[in-house]
Design a protein around this motif. Sequence first.
Motif, PDB file in Angstrom:
ATOM      1  N   ARG A  32      -3.875  -3.894  21.279  1.00  0.00           N
ATOM      2  CA  ARG A  32      -2.963  -4.497  20.305  1.00  0.00           C
ATOM      3  C   ARG A  32      -3.634  -4.424  18.935  1.00  0.00           C
ATOM      4  O   ARG A  32      -4.678  -5.038  18.715  1.00  0.00           O
ATOM      5  CB  ARG A  32      -2.651  -5.938  20.680  1.00  0.00           C
ATOM      6  N   LEU A  33      -3.010  -3.673  18.009  1.00  0.00           N
ATOM      7  CA  LEU A  33      -3.534  -3.539  16.656  1.00  0.00           C
ATOM      8  C   LEU A  33      -2.547  -4.151  15.682  1.00  0.00           C
ATOM      9  O   LEU A  33      -1.331  -4.115  15.888  1.00  0.00           O
ATOM     10  CB  LEU A  33      -3.781  -2.069  16.315  1.00  0.00           C
ATOM     11  N   GLN A  34      -3.075  -4.710  14.601  1.00  0.00           N
ATOM     12  CA  GLN A  34      -2.243  -5.473  13.686  1.00  0.00           C
ATOM     13  C   GLN A  34      -1.263  -4.593  12.922  1.00  0.00           C
ATOM     14  O   GLN A  34      -0.119  -4.962  12.699  1.00  0.00           O
ATOM     15  CB  GLN A  34      -3.130  -6.240  12.699  1.00  0.00           C
ATOM     16  N   THR A  35      -1.696  -3.407  12.497  1.00  0.00           N
ATOM     17  CA  THR A  35      -0.839  -2.551  11.672  1.00  0.00           C
ATOM     18  C   THR A  35      -0.945  -1.106  12.124  1.00  0.00           C
ATOM     19  O   THR A  35      -1.897  -0.691  12.797  1.00  0.00           O
ATOM     20  CB  THR A  35      -1.244  -2.623  10.190  1.00  0.00           C
ATOM     21  N   ASN A  36       0.040  -0.305  11.700  1.00  0.00           N
ATOM     22  CA  ASN A  36      -0.016   1.134  11.942  1.00  0.00           C
ATOM     23  C   ASN A  36      -1.188   1.768  11.202  1.00  0.00           C
ATOM     24  O   ASN A  36      -1.778   2.742  11.668  1.00  0.00           O
ATOM     25  CB  ASN A  36       1.288   1.794  11.496  1.00  0.00           C
ATOM     26  N   ALA A  71       1.322  -1.602  18.165  1.00  0.00           N
ATOM     27  CA  ALA A  71       1.029  -1.866  16.752  1.00  0.00           C
ATOM     28  C   ALA A  71       2.050  -2.867  16.240  1.00  0.00           C
ATOM     29  O   ALA A  71       3.260  -2.630  16.314  1.00  0.00           O
ATOM     30  CB  ALA A  71       1.073  -0.577  15.943  1.00  0.00           C
ATOM     31  N   SER A  72       1.593  -3.991  15.726  1.00  0.00           N
ATOM     32  CA  SER A  72       2.484  -5.098  15.364  1.00  0.00           C
ATOM     33  C   SER A  72       3.438  -4.734  14.239  1.00  0.00           C
ATOM     34  O   SER A  72       4.587  -5.159  14.216  1.00  0.00           O
ATOM     35  CB  SER A  72       1.666  -6.323  14.969  1.00  0.00           C
ATOM     36  N   TYR A 128       5.890  -2.493  12.534  1.00  0.00           N
ATOM     37  CA  TYR A 128       6.727  -1.332  12.839  1.00  0.00           C
ATOM     38  C   TYR A 128       7.303  -0.684  11.591  1.00  0.00           C
ATOM     39  O   TYR A 128       8.130   0.197  11.673  1.00  0.00           O
ATOM     40  CB  TYR A 128       7.884  -1.759  13.753  1.00  0.00           C
ATOM     41  N   ALA A 148       3.970   1.796  20.431  1.00  0.00           N
ATOM     42  CA  ALA A 148       3.700   2.037  19.010  1.00  0.00           C
ATOM     43  C   ALA A 148       4.350   3.352  18.571  1.00  0.00           C
ATOM     44  O   ALA A 148       3.831   4.429  18.873  1.00  0.00           O
ATOM     45  CB  ALA A 148       2.188   2.098  18.765  1.00  0.00           C
ATOM     46  N   ARG A 158      -4.147   0.601  10.718  1.00  0.00           N
ATOM     47  CA  ARG A 158      -5.367   0.457  11.507  1.00  0.00           C
ATOM     48  C   ARG A 158      -5.372   1.436  12.681  1.00  0.00           C
ATOM     49  O   ARG A 158      -6.402   2.013  13.016  1.00  0.00           O
ATOM     50  CB  ARG A 158      -5.493  -0.973  12.017  1.00  0.00           C
ATOM     51  N   LEU A 159      -4.213   1.615  13.280  1.00  0.00           N
ATOM     52  CA  LEU A 159      -4.109   2.584  14.371  1.00  0.00           C
ATOM     53  C   LEU A 159      -4.378   3.998  13.865  1.00  0.00           C
ATOM     54  O   LEU A 159      -5.120   4.769  14.483  1.00  0.00           O
ATOM     55  CB  LEU A 159      -2.721   2.498  15.003  1.00  0.00           C
TER      56      LEU A 159
END
Length: 294
Positions: free
Chosen positions: A44-48, A72-73, A75, A104, A50-51
């Motif tokens: 689980r990553l906070q933002t795209n 990814a939180s 979207y 994601a 970061r991914l």
Amino acid sequence: MFTNLESLDVRIYNWDYLPSNCEQAIYALITRSSLSSIELKEARLQTNTRLLSLLRCFPASLESASFSSVFASNYSFSSDDPKSASVAELHYLSLASLHLDSFAPALFHWAIRAVDPKCLRHLHTSVRENTMNVVQQLLDGAVYVETYHLSFSSVFSYHENPNLEKMQGLRTLEISVRLDWGEIEEVDGQGRHNPINDAMRTLATAPNNIEHFILNLNIWNPNELSYLMESVLFWPFEDDRRAMWDVVVRIVSGCNDHSALQRGIRYLQNMFYRLHKRGMLTVITVCPSSREDN
């Protein structure tokens, strides 16, 4: 110490609680030029953003990449849109194997941008309504894929199904559907949408040179088997295809009603006997819902 690292399996659920020095150490491992295989699970990553920063670390030597339950939180695809990343920031990867079973959408956009689809030989994708278009783009370019596994969501109600007609190298096709009648809503007043129909419509688009077709039916409630599987008896098994067919049914819930479970298994045995007479291999498995017992 890991100068000759070839394979890396990263399983970190919540990256927000990961200390920065640990994250940098993981990034250092991912950039190893010796790395040929990477697997990212239950992340689980906070933002795209970061991914994507993680994906940009992948070395050009990578041959296999797998993503399972990656979320990814954020979207939003504005400034965080992976399509806005310059090509120079992304390694163009010649992967032979790609597994995308994720929540994601950024991962699917990344695959379109950074993975050469003509190098792929083994492909696994889940499909959801918000990833349908990018999955189709990937399939249209994956003309030499030999083994493809497609997973449908039980609440899938898109008006189109994936089209496999351009995958002329395809030899083994596996389609998985999760069947939970309680989750399936009525579609345009036509009654509940049966995900098995999505699977069969997708199969109908596949090239005729398929040698092996596997259908995985993951049943949540054994009491609902009759609703979900009556259409099995009307599938066009006796057509011009010569593929070997396997049907695997998994009762995946921790059902405490043993009589319902027994009735469900007897129902499957009776139905599978009729399918077996048509030359099909059929399997029934019962799996508990608990991960610890699975």
